[in-house]
Design a protein around this motif. Structure first.
Motif, PDB file in Angstrom:
ATOM      1  N   HIS A  63      72.581   1.823  93.588  1.00 48.96           N
ATOM      2  CA  HIS A  63      71.395   2.616  93.947  1.00 48.96           C
ATOM      3  C   HIS A  63      70.079   2.012  93.444  1.00 48.96           C
ATOM      4  O   HIS A  63      69.023   2.488  93.820  1.00 48.96           O
ATOM      5  N   GLU A  64      70.146   0.974  92.613  1.00 48.96           N
ATOM      6  CA  GLU A  64      68.901   0.367  92.120  1.00 48.96           C
ATOM      7  C   GLU A  64      68.643  -0.890  92.948  1.00 48.96           C
ATOM      8  O   GLU A  64      69.443  -1.825  92.901  1.00 48.96           O
ATOM      9  N   PHE A  65      67.517  -0.934  93.673  1.00 44.86           N
ATOM     10  CA  PHE A  65      67.301  -2.110  94.522  1.00 44.86           C
ATOM     11  C   PHE A  65      65.840  -2.314  94.867  1.00 44.86           C
ATOM     12  O   PHE A  65      65.014  -1.403  94.784  1.00 44.86           O
ATOM     13  N   VAL A  66      65.550  -3.540  95.318  1.00 47.27           N
ATOM     14  CA  VAL A  66      64.290  -3.848  95.990  1.00 47.27           C
ATOM     15  C   VAL A  66      64.645  -4.694  97.204  1.00 47.27           C
ATOM     16  O   VAL A  66      65.636  -5.436  97.187  1.00 47.27           O
ATOM     17  N   GLY A  67      63.864  -4.553  98.258  1.00 48.33           N
ATOM     18  CA  GLY A  67      64.128  -5.339  99.455  1.00 48.33           C
ATOM     19  C   GLY A  67      62.916  -5.346 100.368  1.00 48.33           C
ATOM     20  O   GLY A  67      61.828  -4.919  99.972  1.00 48.33           O
ATOM     21  N   GLY A  87      63.956   2.235  96.994  1.00 51.11           N
ATOM     22  CA  GLY A  87      64.281   3.559  97.511  1.00 51.11           C
ATOM     23  C   GLY A  87      64.469   4.553  96.389  1.00 51.11           C
ATOM     24  O   GLY A  87      65.104   4.248  95.373  1.00 51.11           O
ATOM     25  N   GLU A  88      63.901   5.746  96.556  1.00 52.50           N
ATOM     26  CA  GLU A  88      64.250   6.861  95.682  1.00 52.50           C
ATOM     27  C   GLU A  88      65.679   7.257  96.062  1.00 52.50           C
ATOM     28  O   GLU A  88      65.945   7.609  97.210  1.00 52.50           O
ATOM     29  N   GLY A  89      66.564   7.180  95.068  1.00 54.34           N
ATOM     30  CA  GLY A  89      67.995   7.334  95.355  1.00 54.34           C
ATOM     31  C   GLY A  89      68.459   8.749  95.615  1.00 54.34           C
ATOM     32  O   GLY A  89      69.603   8.955  96.023  1.00 54.34           O
ATOM     33  N   HIS A  90      67.600   9.731  95.364  1.00 58.85           N
ATOM     34  CA  HIS A  90      68.006  11.110  95.632  1.00 58.85           C
ATOM     35  C   HIS A  90      67.459  11.545  96.985  1.00 58.85           C
ATOM     36  O   HIS A  90      66.253  11.687  97.154  1.00 58.85           O
ATOM     37  N   TRP A 133      59.685   3.709  98.869  1.00 57.10           N
ATOM     38  CA  TRP A 133      58.494   3.460  98.054  1.00 57.10           C
ATOM     39  C   TRP A 133      57.996   2.043  98.295  1.00 57.10           C
ATOM     40  O   TRP A 133      58.736   1.071  98.109  1.00 57.10           O
ATOM     41  N   HIS A 134      56.740   1.943  98.754  1.00 58.64           N
ATOM     42  CA  HIS A 134      56.123   0.651  99.041  1.00 58.64           C
ATOM     43  C   HIS A 134      55.524   0.107  97.743  1.00 58.64           C
ATOM     44  O   HIS A 134      54.621   0.708  97.180  1.00 58.64           O
ATOM     45  N   HIS A 135      56.017  -1.044  97.270  1.00 56.58           N
ATOM     46  CA  HIS A 135      55.533  -1.587  96.000  1.00 56.58           C
ATOM     47  C   HIS A 135      54.137  -2.167  96.115  1.00 56.58           C
ATOM     48  O   HIS A 135      53.790  -2.769  97.131  1.00 56.58           O
ATOM     49  N   ASP A 136      53.366  -2.019  95.040  1.00 53.78           N
ATOM     50  CA  ASP A 136      52.077  -2.691  94.925  1.00 53.78           C
ATOM     51  C   ASP A 136      52.313  -4.204  94.914  1.00 53.78           C
ATOM     52  O   ASP A 136      53.356  -4.672  94.471  1.00 53.78           O
ATOM     53  N   HIS A 137      51.286  -4.942  95.363  1.00 53.26           N
ATOM     54  CA  HIS A 137      51.331  -6.399  95.230  1.00 53.26           C
ATOM     55  C   HIS A 137      51.420  -6.760  93.760  1.00 53.26           C
ATOM     56  O   HIS A 137      50.852  -6.085  92.911  1.00 53.26           O
ATOM     57  N   GLY A 138      52.132  -7.818  93.443  1.00 56.38           N
ATOM     58  CA  GLY A 138      52.112  -8.317  92.071  1.00 56.38           C
ATOM     59  C   GLY A 138      53.135  -7.685  91.151  1.00 56.38           C
ATOM     60  O   GLY A 138      53.180  -8.016  89.976  1.00 56.38           O
ATOM     61  N   ILE A 139      53.936  -6.746  91.646  1.00 57.38           N
ATOM     62  CA  ILE A 139      55.025  -6.213  90.813  1.00 57.38           C
ATOM     63  C   ILE A 139      56.162  -7.239  90.858  1.00 57.38           C
ATOM     64  O   ILE A 139      56.599  -7.634  91.940  1.00 57.38           O
ATOM     65  N   ASP A 140      56.611  -7.680  89.695  1.00 58.74           N
ATOM     66  CA  ASP A 140      57.704  -8.647  89.607  1.00 58.74           C
ATOM     67  C   ASP A 140      58.933  -8.106  90.347  1.00 58.74           C
ATOM     68  O   ASP A 140      59.280  -6.936  90.219  1.00 58.74           O
ATOM     69  N   ARG A 141      59.591  -8.990  91.112  1.00 64.19           N
ATOM     70  CA  ARG A 141      60.705  -8.526  91.959  1.00 64.19           C
ATOM     71  C   ARG A 141      61.880  -7.981  91.158  1.00 64.19           C
ATOM     72  O   ARG A 141      62.521  -7.011  91.564  1.00 64.19           O
ATOM     73  N   ASP A 142      62.190  -8.648  90.029  1.00 67.02           N
ATOM     74  CA  ASP A 142      63.307  -8.142  89.220  1.00 67.02           C
ATOM     75  C   ASP A 142      62.964  -6.770  88.638  1.00 67.02           C
ATOM     76  O   ASP A 142      63.818  -5.885  88.559  1.00 67.02           O
ATOM     77  N   VAL A 143      61.705  -6.605  88.231  1.00 66.70           N
ATOM     78  CA  VAL A 143      61.271  -5.301  87.710  1.00 66.70           C
ATOM     79  C   VAL A 143      61.301  -4.262  88.835  1.00 66.70           C
ATOM     80  O   VAL A 143      61.747  -3.122  88.644  1.00 66.70           O
ATOM     81  N   ALA A 144      60.871  -4.668  90.026  1.00 66.29           N
ATOM     82  CA  ALA A 144      60.898  -3.745  91.174  1.00 66.29           C
ATOM     83  C   ALA A 144      62.326  -3.272  91.448  1.00 66.29           C
ATOM     84  O   ALA A 144      62.549  -2.123  91.843  1.00 66.29           O
ATOM     85  N   GLY A 288      66.978  12.297  87.038  1.00 66.78           N
ATOM     86  CA  GLY A 288      66.273  11.465  88.019  1.00 66.78           C
ATOM     87  C   GLY A 288      64.811  11.249  87.686  1.00 66.78           C
ATOM     88  O   GLY A 288      64.428  11.099  86.517  1.00 66.78           O
ATOM     89  N   ARG A 289      64.014  11.237  88.714  1.00 66.91           N
ATOM     90  CA  ARG A 289      62.576  10.988  88.582  1.00 66.91           C
ATOM     91  C   ARG A 289      61.814  12.027  89.373  1.00 66.91           C
ATOM     92  O   ARG A 289      62.352  12.629  90.282  1.00 66.91           O
ATOM     93  N   ARG A 290      60.527  12.193  89.067  1.00 65.47           N
ATOM     94  CA  ARG A 290      59.696  13.030  89.923  1.00 65.47           C
ATOM     95  C   ARG A 290      59.363  12.222  91.171  1.00 65.47           C
ATOM     96  O   ARG A 290      59.023  11.051  91.097  1.00 65.47           O
ATOM     97  N   ILE A 291      59.521  12.859  92.321  1.00 63.78           N
ATOM     98  CA  ILE A 291      59.344  12.171  93.616  1.00 63.78           C
ATOM     99  C   ILE A 291      57.973  12.563  94.183  1.00 63.78           C
ATOM    100  O   ILE A 291      57.787  13.718  94.514  1.00 63.78           O
ATOM    101  N   PHE A 292      57.008  11.676  94.296  1.00 65.81           N
ATOM    102  CA  PHE A 292      57.009  10.289  93.843  1.00 65.81           C
ATOM    103  C   PHE A 292      56.048  10.090  92.676  1.00 65.81           C
ATOM    104  O   PHE A 292      55.574   8.984  92.460  1.00 65.81           O
ATOM    105  N   GLU A 293      55.746  11.152  91.961  1.00 65.80           N
ATOM    106  CA  GLU A 293      54.774  11.049  90.871  1.00 65.80           C
ATOM    107  C   GLU A 293      55.211  10.016  89.828  1.00 65.80           C
ATOM    108  O   GLU A 293      54.410   9.218  89.343  1.00 65.80           O
ATOM    109  N   THR A 294      56.509  10.003  89.477  1.00 66.13           N
ATOM    110  CA  THR A 294      56.980   9.027  88.492  1.00 66.13           C
ATOM    111  C   THR A 294      56.805   7.598  89.021  1.00 66.13           C
ATOM    112  O   THR A 294      56.462   6.682  88.264  1.00 66.13           O
TER     113      THR A 294
END
Ligand code: NAD
Ligand code: ZN
Length: 341
Positions: A63-67, A87-90, A133-144, A288-294
């Protein structure tokens, strides 16, 4: 496509060739680039009692991914092919009282990707656009790739005000370590992290814990004295799921202290409820996380200097998933990221 599938109701995961997911009009098709391995995946791999009563077989796990977005349903207008996303997994129901009120993280009928519906350990995953969730530019891919567990850490660490407060974190797993970094970033004074694994305590130190404590050999009472603390910790984050750790935490809170519980115990835990009552403690469960505040908070903090990259200790090609699980059970890992491309 290639995918890691829980094919049979027994220990193991199987790398298989399966059809690519189909998308509906409201879905986004994502080509998976990197995935994080979570303790949940370890439970599913090991096929423990929780996994046996939870996981429908067969199932693509993870469930943890970036793509990157590769296709859009006809009703999707807010994303474009090529967008870097997680993706928010919930996946929430959209109809219960909480969903209707916009409190999606409190949905009564949430379905988890890689747990209740097809997951992310695959070359492609389809998700409803409301979960992307659309990542900001400059976020490291492994961190994303690990925004999901970082989100657990952020949701827990920011549940209560930590500015100028003394924070106690029990459990220096990847999430406890990231929570230490977040608490420091958010302005806490002392961030004390306990564990019973020296390797993990060292990781917590690297993430910014101001004092680490081996709970087998040191008492929190003595540590409080050493730090010049007289009234106990203001905020406690339980991130081990361990009963002894939780009891220690309750015993070391100040009057009016606030406790956030993220760690999942394997059974029932007994605590001294009179401390909770007479010391007027607040205890809050976190899921989980707050969707999408977190997600917003994670992005802003990472741009503002929060550095959680040291929590990623291993990077492997996805074909070496068995090695990833083996490393995780050694206890000498932070987050492990699998590369799919
Ligand atoms: P982890 O298992 O890697 O870390 C737990 C740590 O607690 C380990 O390092 C372990 O050595 C330590 N520990 C064990 N006994 C201890 C004790 N007596 N005192 C102090 N530390 C002790 O887990 P993680 O991936 O970092 O996740 C942390 C916890 O959060 C787990 O329990 C996990 O199941 C849970 N979790 C909850 C949610 C949620 O939504 N509520 C989401 C993700 C994970
Ligand atoms: Zn709902």
């Amino acid at each position: 496509m290639k995918a890691l599938v829980k094919r049979r109701a027994e220990p193991g995961l199987w790398l298989e060739e399966i059809p690519e997911p189909q998308i509906g009009i409201n879905d986004v098709l994502i080509r998976v680039d990197r995935t994080g391995v979570c303790g949940t995946d370890l439970h599913i791999h090991a096929w423990d009692a929780w996994a046996q009563r939870t996981i429908p077989v067969p199932l693509v796990v993870g469930h943890e991914f970036v793509g990157e977005v590769v296709a859009l349903g006809t009703n999707v207008h807010d994303f474009q092919v090529g967008d870097v996303v997680s993706g928010e997994g919930h996946v929430v129901c959209g109809h219960c009282r909480n969903c209707m009120a916009g409190r999606r993280h409190l949905c009564a009928h949430t379905a988890g990707i890689g747990v209740n519906r097809p997951g992310a350990f695959a070359e492609f995953i389809a998700l409803p656009q409301a979960n992307v969730w659309h990542h900001d530019h400059g976020i490291d891919r492994d961190v994303a790739a690990i925004f999901d567990p970082l989100g657990n850490a952020v949701h827990t660490a920011l549940s209560f005000k930590v500015l100028a407060e003394d924070v106690l974190i029990t459990g220096a797993g990847p999430i406890g370590c990231m929570a230490a970094a977040v608490a420091r970033h958010a302005g806490a004074r002392h961030v004390v992290v306990t564990d019973i694994n020296p390797w993990r305590l060292d990781l917590a130190r690297r993430l910014g814990a101001t004092r680490v404590v081996d709970a087998r050999h040191e008492s929190l009472d003595a540590v409080q004295k050493e730090l010049g603390m007289r009234e106990g910790f203001d905020v406690g984050l339980e991130m081990s799921g361990n009963g002894t750790a939780f009891r220690d935490l309750v015993a070391n809170m100040c009057h009016g202290g606030k406790i956030a519980l993220l760690g999942i115990p394997s059974g029932q835990i007994e605590i001294d409820w009179t401390s909770v009552i007479f010391n007027m403690l607040t205890i809050k469960g976190i899921y989980g996380r707050r969707i999408f505040e977190t997600w917003y908070q994670m992005s802003v903090m990472l741009r503002n200097g929060l550095d959680i990259a040291p929590v990623i200790t291993h990077r492997l090609p996805f074909q070496e998933y068995e090695e990833a699980f083996r490393l995780m059970t050694s206890g000498e890992t932070g987050k492990i990221v699998l590369h799919w491309r």
